[in-house]
Design an enzyme around this catalytic site. Sequence first.
Site, PDB file in Angstrom:
ATOM      1  N   LYS A 141      35.419  21.538  71.891  1.00 48.81           N
ATOM      2  CA  LYS A 141      35.485  22.568  70.850  1.00 48.81           C
ATOM      3  C   LYS A 141      34.789  23.847  71.306  1.00 48.81           C
ATOM      4  CE  LYS A 141      33.918  23.654  66.162  1.00 48.81           C
ATOM      5  NZ  LYS A 141      33.402  23.123  64.872  1.00 48.81           N
ATOM      6  N   HIS A 296      75.727   3.511  82.442  1.00 50.42           N
ATOM      7  CA  HIS A 296      75.639   4.158  81.128  1.00 50.42           C
ATOM      8  C   HIS A 296      75.100   3.196  80.068  1.00 50.42           C
ATOM      9  CE1 HIS A 296      77.552   7.460  83.028  1.00 50.42           C
ATOM     10  NE2 HIS A 296      78.731   6.869  83.144  1.00 50.42           N
TER      11      HIS A 296
END
Length: 544
Positions: A141, A296
């Site tokens: 922070k 696929h």
Amino acid sequence: MTETTQPIRRALLSVFDKTGLDELARGLAEAGVELVSSGGTAAHLEGLGLPVTKVEEVTGFPECLDGRVKTLHPHIHAGILADRTREDHRQQLAELGVAAFDLVVVNLYPFQETVASGAGYQDVVEKIDIGGPSMVRGAAKNHASVAIVVDPAEYPATLEAVRAGGLDLAARRRLAAAAFAHTAEYDAAVARWTAEQVAAGAGPTGQVVPDAAASSAGEAFPARITPTWSLGETLRYGENPHQAAALYTDGEGGGVAGARQLHGKAMSYNNYVDADAAWRAAHDHGDQPCVAVIKHANPCGIAVGRDIAEAHARAHACDPVSAFGGIIAANREVTAEMARTVKDIFTEVVIAPSFADEAVEILTAKKNIRLLTAAAPVREGLELRPVSGGVLVQERDTVQARLEGEEGTPGGDDAATWQLVAGEAADEATLADLQFAWRAVRAVKSNAILLARDGASVGIGMGQVNRVDSCHLAVQRAGEDRARGAVAASDAFFPFADGLQVLVDAGIRAVVQPGGSMRDAEVVEAAQAAGLTMYLTGARHFAH
């Protein structure tokens, strides 16, 4: 050095993982940085002969509660959180006699590793870090004034920056972002574990509390999920060249995402999708050598065999045209015999638990083929699928049948539980083929029809919007000779008898399907009229 560069004069070091700590601490001390440390880290630094100020000397308060409270003190957190770009913060530090920290180096208790080790409830609880995340978040922070380092891989660059005069704002901001991601992943792991304990009805020492267990009955999913993944690699593109893509991993090193690449071009997005489908399909047949060829995300062929080379040859024979450019998954080590066949087939990826040395030599002669080794896929747990505005979550679909040597209760996937509703009971060989077909059809996209003979698929119909078309496609792919006398599996019930009639006309000798249609009687009657053996499983395997 720029105006935003923060010189490093005082550092707080508190790490569980001491990888790289010796070099970092020595380098900081040589650069004139005051070292403040806690517990085992302080003892380690003293053992190196380095000057170190212990946390309790800073706080004036001893560690207590078996080390649960060490750094949770204003003399530590004010030194981390003071924004030194503000005059009032600097003044308060002076009034309170608090010295600021320029660098915080922290890594956390090994919570995930402790859970994975199978440790008991209380041991896991003790590895929930409190002080560590507080320091990390506080420093992140306050990155305007403090640099936070949570990853030992950052130590060399950090030390280099210290020697050059400090870390600039861009570096501190990047480190802060990594730190927040680190604590988010950590907290997510803790949240998942505690939710699992609630679902299991665990008490404060891990025992199951009957009332708690009863209250959670039926609550299959937690109120919120907190999955986190780390960036594994950026891919060239996604399904199409205009889509950016990346692979993220769960950090456990398993499955296709954790596979080790031995050879070939970088994996693509589509390679990963197809490899995952192939890898799951190859592991649906217990201890039998099995190969799945995928294109696929759908099988071109699946087969078992006496060895892995035979399994591959039989899987490839199902649809060699579609197998061109496909992905091969084997649940056994790839042998030289199998490799000699694969090298003559254009293949994108081969994935297996391992490769024989000669097999590697044979296959690496092909420049672009990708060779992957991976751990067996996870068969339980949840899977997620994003939808607009949210995500769908479900248990993974697995073939639940108990094979010889496996534990657990047999379900609808076990042929011993099936209901014979038409024709004569299948002989041993036919029943084995039906069992194989039922296991294999799980890997096929719905609507799915799979024809099989002697432990190998011979025709597959998939992804159609009605089951009749899938039946036609499976028969067409098999051809008249291979279809006649084969068996068939349907991933879901036949809504009408028309699809079944396609199989009957092709000469299929036995069918396994879930049942459950309001027209089951019509379908069973058609099977009886044709003299066809039919079993109902009571389970289904849709795959969308």
